[in-house]
Scaffold this motif. Structure first.
Motif, short mmCIF file in Angstrom:
data_model
loop_
_atom_site.label_atom_id
_atom_site.label_comp_id
_atom_site.label_asym_id
_atom_site.label_seq_id
_atom_site.Cartn_x
_atom_site.Cartn_y
_atom_site.Cartn_z
N GLY A 1 -23.82 -42.14 21.73
CA GLY A 1 -24.79 -42.05 20.65
C GLY A 1 -26.13 -42.65 21.00
O GLY A 1 -26.89 -43.06 20.11
N CYS A 2 -26.46 -42.69 22.28
CA CYS A 2 -27.69 -43.33 22.77
C CYS A 2 -28.60 -42.28 23.42
O CYS A 2 -28.16 -41.54 24.30
N HIS A 3 -29.84 -42.20 22.99
CA HIS A 3 -30.81 -41.32 23.64
C HIS A 3 -31.13 -41.87 25.03
O HIS A 3 -31.07 -43.09 25.26
N MET A 4 -31.47 -40.98 25.97
CA MET A 4 -31.93 -41.43 27.28
C MET A 4 -33.25 -40.77 27.62
O MET A 4 -33.40 -39.56 27.45
N VAL A 5 -34.19 -41.58 28.08
CA VAL A 5 -35.50 -41.11 28.49
C VAL A 5 -35.64 -41.32 30.00
O VAL A 5 -35.45 -42.44 30.49
N LEU A 6 -35.94 -40.26 30.72
CA LEU A 6 -36.18 -40.33 32.16
C LEU A 6 -37.66 -40.11 32.41
O LEU A 6 -38.22 -39.09 32.03
N THR A 7 -38.32 -41.10 33.04
CA THR A 7 -39.76 -40.99 33.27
C THR A 7 -40.14 -41.77 34.52
O THR A 7 -39.35 -42.53 35.07
N SER A 8 -41.37 -41.58 34.95
CA SER A 8 -41.86 -42.28 36.13
C SER A 8 -42.21 -43.73 35.79
O SER A 8 -42.75 -44.01 34.72
N GLY A 9 -41.91 -44.62 36.74
CA GLY A 9 -42.30 -46.01 36.57
C GLY A 9 -43.48 -46.38 37.47
O GLY A 9 -43.77 -47.57 37.64
N ARG A 10 -44.13 -45.40 38.04
CA ARG A 10 -45.20 -45.67 39.00
C ARG A 10 -46.42 -46.33 38.36
O ARG A 10 -47.14 -47.09 39.00
N ALA A 11 -46.67 -46.07 37.09
CA ALA A 11 -47.80 -46.70 36.41
C ALA A 11 -47.55 -48.19 36.29
O ALA A 11 -46.40 -48.65 36.27
N MET A 12 -48.62 -48.97 36.19
CA MET A 12 -48.46 -50.42 36.08
C MET A 12 -47.76 -50.81 34.78
O MET A 12 -47.01 -51.78 34.73
N ASP B 1 -29.68 -48.02 21.12
CA ASP B 1 -30.17 -46.76 20.56
C ASP B 1 -30.85 -45.89 21.60
O ASP B 1 -30.89 -44.67 21.47
N CYS B 2 -31.40 -46.52 22.64
CA CYS B 2 -32.13 -45.75 23.65
C CYS B 2 -32.05 -46.44 25.00
O CYS B 2 -32.12 -47.67 25.10
N LEU B 3 -31.89 -45.64 26.04
CA LEU B 3 -31.91 -46.08 27.43
C LEU B 3 -33.10 -45.42 28.12
O LEU B 3 -33.28 -44.20 28.02
N VAL B 4 -33.92 -46.20 28.80
CA VAL B 4 -35.06 -45.67 29.55
C VAL B 4 -34.80 -45.89 31.03
O VAL B 4 -34.63 -47.03 31.47
N LEU B 5 -34.75 -44.80 31.79
CA LEU B 5 -34.63 -44.89 33.24
C LEU B 5 -36.01 -44.72 33.85
O LEU B 5 -36.60 -43.63 33.79
N LEU B 6 -36.55 -45.80 34.43
CA LEU B 6 -37.83 -45.71 35.12
C LEU B 6 -37.54 -45.40 36.58
O LEU B 6 -36.84 -46.14 37.27
#
Length: 385
Positions: free
Chosen positions: A234-245, A169-174
């Motif tokens: 049909g999959c949402h993608m979230v692009l965000t920083s992975g710098r946080a712990m 349902d969702c892909l997160v790219l850190l």
């Protein structure tokens, strides 16, 4: 308007891609960050989400172990580095996830594994079985056996292919950047942040820059390509920083991210692909009981077969034919036609004796079929019968 965190909260299956620059510190695994990331994943696991990790880092770890320079590798040296570094990468993930009470499973994939239907079907079923048993698959590209440059070469697109494969349902790219900007924010202080991307058009593509890290092989271009693959599935993608712990928890606390919103759900997108994107290689003819079972949202079992026509292999598309000769749907066969012929009318218990091995109990799984005029049958459930 849906937020990035809402897309994650609503997801049943979630794929998280982690770049090399996040995992490594001075060419070694950043164990503190990895432990925090595992704790972040464990929180999602407790909320009944099925998790898959796509992790980079093997080549860089191998380069450090072998004394190779990352930006001067031949293909053979890259393969050697991947073989060396993958051991340390897998060990790190196994230890970090075990601390959270989670079992890790290592899977190495090539482009062919996600593009050739028979290999795709095998990989999909393995992943779904691992998820059903509570494991966290940790996936990387199989660089060691890549004998040519016709491969993904980055894990952004691989992660999107995996998300499509398992109907996530969702892909997160850190990443090392917290989202999409209309210009490179490291070069232009007036760059504008893009909060949501409903469609990837020429204007969006112009915003993509080059590779931002000495460790990674992707850049914004590959992230947009990944978003296109995900959205079509049909999959949402979230692009965000992975710098946080704990970058996933940081999202819940308001960290910046760009949401590439899908316009369909994974099951409807998969149904459209099966119904209109594949040409049947043969047909399976069903009795009335099997037809009724399919319309009740069940899988097709061999006991409901009356005959098999055509020549097809495992994973090929087949037409599903009612007793009156009308095509009622299409699906991906779990068996080749030669095996299907031997299984006509057999109960699940009798299949193993006939085939000589224990295979899938379904001829066509409900997740791998669409019925004409009733595609919602795919949305009645996931997993095995």
């Amino acid at each position: 308007m849906r937020s990035p965190m809402q897309a994650i909260d609503e997801a049943h299956r979630l794929v998280v891609k982690i770049g090399s620059s996040l995992l490594l510190q001075d060419d070694a695994l950043n164990h503190a960050w990895l432990a925090a990331m595992a704790a972040d994943l464990a929180k999602l696991n407790k909320s009944s989400k099925k998790l898959i990790v796509v992790s980079s880092g093997a080549v860089s770890l191998g380069c450090a172990a072998l004394g190779l320079k990352r930006n001067q590798l031949t293909l053979e040296e890259s393969q050697a580095a991947a073989a060396t570094g993958q051991i340390e990468l897998a060990r790190g993930w196994q230890a970090a996830l075990a601390e959270q009470g989670l079992a890790a499973a290592q899977i190495l994939l090539t482009a062919e594994d996600t593009e050739q239907r028979r290999r795709y079907l095998n990989a999909r079923q393995t992943l779904i079985t691992l998820l059903a048993h509570g494991a966290v698959p940790v996936i990387n590209e199989n660089d060691t056996v890549a004998t040519q440059e016709l491969r993904y070469g980055d894990n952004d697109r691989l992660a999107a292919r995996v998300a499509a494969m398992v109907s996530a349902d969702c892909l997160v790219l850190l990443s090392d950047i917290d989202g999409l900007y209309d210009a490179d924010p490291t070069q232009n202080e007036n760059a504008n942040f893009i909060e949501k991307v409903p469609h990837i058009n020429a204007q969006i593509e112009e915003m993509a820059g080059g590779t931002g890290s000495s460790h990674g092989s992707g850049g914004m271009v590959t992230k947009l390509q990944a978003a296109q693959i995900a959205q079509r599935a049909g999959c949402h993608m979230v692009l965000t920083s992975g710098r946080a712990m704990t970058p996933l928890s940081a999202l819940a606390e308001g960290a910046r991210a760009t949401l590439f919103e899908a316009h369909d759900n994974p099951h409807s997108a998969r149904a459209a692909w099966i119904a209109g994107g594949l040409k049947p290689s043969g047909s399976l003819h069903l009795d009335e009981g099997a037809k009724r079972a399919l319309y009740d949202g069940k899988s097709l079992l061999p006991v409901g077969l009356t005959s098999v026509a055509g020549h097809f292999e495992r994973g090929d598309c087949v037409a599903l034919m009612a007793a009156d000769g009308q095509e009622i749907g299409r699906g991906l066969s779990a068996y080749a036609s030669t095996e299907a012929q031997r299984m006509i009318g057999l109960s699940s218990d009798a299949m193993e004796n006939e085939l000589g091995y224990r295979g899938r109990s379904e001829m066509v799984h409900r997740d791998d079929m669409v019925l004409h005029g009733k595609s919602e049958v795919l949305e009645k459930g996931e997993g095995n019968e």
